[in-house]
Design a protein around this motif. Structure first.
Motif, PDB file in Angstrom:
ATOM      1  N   LYS A  55       6.590   1.119   4.125  1.00  6.97           N
ATOM      2  CA  LYS A  55       6.190  -0.289   4.072  1.00  6.97           C
ATOM      3  C   LYS A  55       6.999  -1.107   5.068  1.00  6.97           C
ATOM      4  O   LYS A  55       8.225  -0.973   5.152  1.00  6.97           O
ATOM      5  N   THR A  56       6.313  -1.948   5.805  1.00  8.81           N
ATOM      6  CA  THR A  56       6.943  -2.749   6.854  1.00  8.81           C
ATOM      7  C   THR A  56       6.420  -4.186   6.763  1.00  8.81           C
ATOM      8  O   THR A  56       5.227  -4.403   6.532  1.00  8.81           O
ATOM      9  N   LEU A  57       7.320  -5.139   6.951  1.00 12.21           N
ATOM     10  CA  LEU A  57       6.944  -6.547   6.843  1.00 12.21           C
ATOM     11  C   LEU A  57       6.498  -7.098   8.194  1.00 12.21           C
ATOM     12  O   LEU A  57       7.176  -6.938   9.203  1.00 12.21           O
ATOM     13  N   ALA A  58       5.338  -7.740   8.186  1.00 12.01           N
ATOM     14  CA  ALA A  58       4.836  -8.429   9.386  1.00 12.01           C
ATOM     15  C   ALA A  58       4.910  -9.935   9.158  1.00 12.01           C
ATOM     16  O   ALA A  58       4.631 -10.421   8.061  1.00 12.01           O
ATOM     17  N   THR A  59       5.284 -10.670  10.196  1.00 11.35           N
ATOM     18  CA  THR A  59       5.379 -12.118  10.116  1.00 11.35           C
ATOM     19  C   THR A  59       4.643 -12.743  11.289  1.00 11.35           C
ATOM     20  O   THR A  59       4.931 -12.433  12.449  1.00 11.35           O
ATOM     21  N   PHE A  60       3.671 -13.589  10.995  1.00 11.56           N
ATOM     22  CA  PHE A  60       2.967 -14.356  12.017  1.00 11.56           C
ATOM     23  C   PHE A  60       3.470 -15.798  11.959  1.00 11.56           C
ATOM     24  O   PHE A  60       3.547 -16.385  10.880  1.00 11.56           O
ATOM     25  N   THR A  61       3.812 -16.344  13.102  1.00 12.26           N
ATOM     26  CA  THR A  61       4.243 -17.738  13.176  1.00 12.26           C
ATOM     27  C   THR A  61       3.137 -18.569  13.799  1.00 12.26           C
ATOM     28  O   THR A  61       2.670 -18.273  14.908  1.00 12.26           O
ATOM     29  N   ASP A  74       2.918  -0.827  15.474  1.00 10.74           N
ATOM     30  CA  ASP A  74       3.010   0.396  14.672  1.00 10.74           C
ATOM     31  C   ASP A  74       2.128   0.338  13.424  1.00 10.74           C
ATOM     32  O   ASP A  74       2.319   1.120  12.490  1.00 10.74           O
ATOM     33  N   TYR A  75       1.149  -0.561  13.420  1.00  7.92           N
ATOM     34  CA  TYR A  75       0.278  -0.740  12.251  1.00  7.92           C
ATOM     35  C   TYR A  75      -0.613   0.479  12.029  1.00  7.92           C
ATOM     36  O   TYR A  75      -1.258   0.975  12.946  1.00  7.92           O
ATOM     37  N   LYS A  76      -0.625   0.971  10.782  1.00  7.30           N
ATOM     38  CA  LYS A  76      -1.552   2.043  10.404  1.00  7.30           C
ATOM     39  C   LYS A  76      -2.651   1.500   9.516  1.00  7.30           C
ATOM     40  O   LYS A  76      -3.840   1.668   9.792  1.00  7.30           O
ATOM     41  N   ARG A  77      -2.270   0.855   8.410  1.00  8.92           N
ATOM     42  CA  ARG A  77      -3.258   0.231   7.527  1.00  8.92           C
ATOM     43  C   ARG A  77      -2.561  -0.765   6.614  1.00  8.92           C
ATOM     44  O   ARG A  77      -1.341  -0.750   6.457  1.00  8.92           O
ATOM     45  N   MET A  78      -3.368  -1.624   5.988  1.00  8.74           N
ATOM     46  CA  MET A  78      -2.849  -2.535   4.989  1.00  8.74           C
ATOM     47  C   MET A  78      -2.500  -1.754   3.721  1.00  8.74           C
ATOM     48  O   MET A  78      -2.987  -0.632   3.515  1.00  8.74           O
ATOM     49  N   LEU A  79      -1.676  -2.340   2.870  1.00  5.55           N
ATOM     50  CA  LEU A  79      -1.418  -1.742   1.579  1.00  5.55           C
ATOM     51  C   LEU A  79      -2.693  -1.797   0.740  1.00  5.55           C
ATOM     52  O   LEU A  79      -3.597  -2.587   1.000  1.00  5.55           O
ATOM     53  N   LYS A  80      -2.765  -0.947  -0.284  1.00  5.77           N
ATOM     54  CA  LYS A  80      -3.966  -0.893  -1.113  1.00  5.77           C
ATOM     55  C   LYS A  80      -4.196  -2.210  -1.852  1.00  5.77           C
ATOM     56  O   LYS A  80      -5.325  -2.556  -2.184  1.00  5.77           O
ATOM     57  N   LYS A  81      -3.112  -2.932  -2.141  1.00  8.03           N
ATOM     58  CA  LYS A  81      -3.242  -4.270  -2.738  1.00  8.03           C
ATOM     59  C   LYS A  81      -2.592  -5.262  -1.782  1.00  8.03           C
ATOM     60  O   LYS A  81      -1.492  -5.736  -2.016  1.00  8.03           O
ATOM     61  N   ALA A  82      -3.269  -5.516  -0.682  1.00  4.31           N
ATOM     62  CA  ALA A  82      -2.692  -6.351   0.373  1.00  4.31           C
ATOM     63  C   ALA A  82      -2.916  -7.827   0.105  1.00  4.31           C
ATOM     64  O   ALA A  82      -4.009  -8.247  -0.290  1.00  4.31           O
ATOM     65  N   ARG A  83      -1.873  -8.609   0.330  1.00  2.00           N
ATOM     66  CA  ARG A  83      -1.981 -10.061   0.285  1.00  2.00           C
ATOM     67  C   ARG A  83      -1.187 -10.645   1.447  1.00  2.00           C
ATOM     68  O   ARG A  83      -0.162 -10.078   1.857  1.00  2.00           O
ATOM     69  N   ILE A  84      -1.665 -11.754   1.961  1.00  3.76           N
ATOM     70  CA  ILE A  84      -0.944 -12.481   3.005  1.00  3.76           C
ATOM     71  C   ILE A  84      -0.436 -13.780   2.390  1.00  3.76           C
ATOM     72  O   ILE A  84      -1.211 -14.559   1.830  1.00  3.76           O
ATOM     73  N   TRP A  85       0.870 -14.002   2.517  1.00  2.39           N
ATOM     74  CA  TRP A  85       1.517 -15.145   1.868  1.00  2.39           C
ATOM     75  C   TRP A  85       1.958 -16.166   2.909  1.00  2.39           C
ATOM     76  O   TRP A  85       2.766 -15.860   3.783  1.00  2.39           O
ATOM     77  N   PRO A  86       1.437 -17.405   2.821  1.00  3.88           N
ATOM     78  CA  PRO A  86       1.844 -18.459   3.751  1.00  3.88           C
ATOM     79  C   PRO A  86       3.092 -19.183   3.265  1.00  3.88           C
ATOM     80  O   PRO A  86       3.221 -19.478   2.066  1.00  3.88           O
ATOM     81  N   ALA A 137       3.000 -16.704   8.093  1.00  4.97           N
ATOM     82  CA  ALA A 137       2.155 -15.928   7.180  1.00  4.97           C
ATOM     83  C   ALA A 137       2.707 -14.511   7.205  1.00  4.97           C
ATOM     84  O   ALA A 137       2.881 -13.928   8.283  1.00  4.97           O
ATOM     85  N   GLN A 138       3.006 -13.958   6.029  1.00  2.58           N
ATOM     86  CA  GLN A 138       3.654 -12.648   5.958  1.00  2.58           C
ATOM     87  C   GLN A 138       2.873 -11.687   5.068  1.00  2.58           C
ATOM     88  O   GLN A 138       2.240 -12.095   4.097  1.00  2.58           O
ATOM     89  N   PHE A 139       2.964 -10.403   5.413  1.00  2.00           N
ATOM     90  CA  PHE A 139       2.348  -9.364   4.590  1.00  2.00           C
ATOM     91  C   PHE A 139       3.033  -8.032   4.895  1.00  2.00           C
ATOM     92  O   PHE A 139       3.671  -7.857   5.938  1.00  2.00           O
ATOM     93  N   TYR A 140       2.889  -7.106   3.963  1.00  3.02           N
ATOM     94  CA  TYR A 140       3.388  -5.750   4.177  1.00  3.02           C
ATOM     95  C   TYR A 140       2.243  -4.842   4.604  1.00  3.02           C
ATOM     96  O   TYR A 140       1.104  -4.990   4.145  1.00  3.02           O
ATOM     97  N   TYR A 141       2.563  -3.888   5.473  1.00  2.19           N
ATOM     98  CA  TYR A 141       1.600  -2.887   5.918  1.00  2.19           C
ATOM     99  C   TYR A 141       2.307  -1.538   5.997  1.00  2.19           C
ATOM    100  O   TYR A 141       3.541  -1.455   5.877  1.00  2.19           O
ATOM    101  N   LEU A 142       1.544  -0.477   6.211  1.00  2.00           N
ATOM    102  CA  LEU A 142       2.136   0.840   6.401  1.00  2.00           C
ATOM    103  C   LEU A 142       2.291   1.117   7.892  1.00  2.00           C
ATOM    104  O   LEU A 142       1.334   1.011   8.653  1.00  2.00           O
TER     105      LEU A 142
END
Length: 233
Positions: A55-61, A74-86, A137-142
């Motif tokens: 799991k890796t944290l992505a941050t968009f500004t 290095d993005y492979k896919r979103m987590l199975k329960k993906a959410r983006i938090w502003p 806006a942040q989210f975790y991905y694999l």
């Protein structure tokens, strides 16, 4: 344990001569083992669960204008329960629109009152409305980097004998054994069952305890928190 060590253990079970080197070899069996190691590593890493180690944290500004953000390199896919938090509204994650036609409808119909929505189109995360300037806006991905080289640098695949798998090595070994036997038309059902048991144990250990203790009460680890005044999409 290096991938060469794993392949040596695999070789003793599947009846091959134990190799001294694999990834520098062009022998047919060694090339097959190279391919099998990478295929099984991919399956374990991405087809079963969202492994904590990957799991890796992505941050968009935001800049207040841009609607599209490039996916991490290095993005492979979103987590199975993906959410983006502003950061601008930390108690209300963006709503996910996986259907591209529905997303296009939002664009064409120009919903001015849209609170926050996201989808993935091509190689970008699209967010509506635009993320406000200097908010995030942040989210975790694999990550797709499931291997480490001898110096500890993450990489996407085994390419050298001293590379190391980032997840459970025994699971990889057992997976290679049953799949090799299946590929060669040998009996493999017992080996596959052993692999599946080991994978389940590893997945359970990665998830941790199923119960969180909070004061005198208990709650499931996958329970959702309800925030006052927030409607969950």
């Amino acid at each position: 344990m290096t991938i060469l060590s794993i392949i040596k253990d695999v070789s003793t079970v599947i009846g091959l001569t134990v190799p001294t080197a694999v990834f520098s070899s062009t022998d047919r069996e060694h090339v097959e083992l190279q391919s099998l190691a990478n295929e099984m590593a991919q399956r374990i890493a991405f087809d079963t669960r969202d492994w904590t180690k990957l799991k890796t944290l992505a941050t968009f500004t935001g800049d207040g204008v841009s609607l599209g953000f490039n996916l991490p390199a290095d993005y492979k896919r979103m987590l199975k329960k993906a959410r983006i938090w502003p950061s601008a509204s930390p108690y209300a994650p963006y709503t996910h629109y996986p259907d591209s036609d529905q997303w296009l409808g939002l664009t064409v119909q120009n919903f001015a009152t849209l609170v926050g929505a996201w989808t993935i189109i091509g190689e970008q995360v699209q967010i509506k409305p635009a993320v406000a300037n200097l908010t995030t806006a942040q989210f975790y991905y694999l990550t797709d980097k499931i291997v480490k080289d001898a110096g500890g640098t993450p990489k996407t695949a085994f390419t050298a004998d001293d590379d190391v798998f980032r997840l459970e090595e025994r699971v990889l070994k057992l997976g290679m054994i049953w799949q090799w036997k299946a590929n060669k038309g040998q009996a493999y059902s017992e080996d596959m069952a052993t692999y599946e048991d080991a994978l389940a144990v590893s997945a359970g250990a990665d998830q941790g305890s199923n119960i969180l203790v909070v004061g005198r009460g208990r709650m499931p680890v996958n329970a959702e928190f309800a925030f006052p005044g927030v409607i969950t999409p």
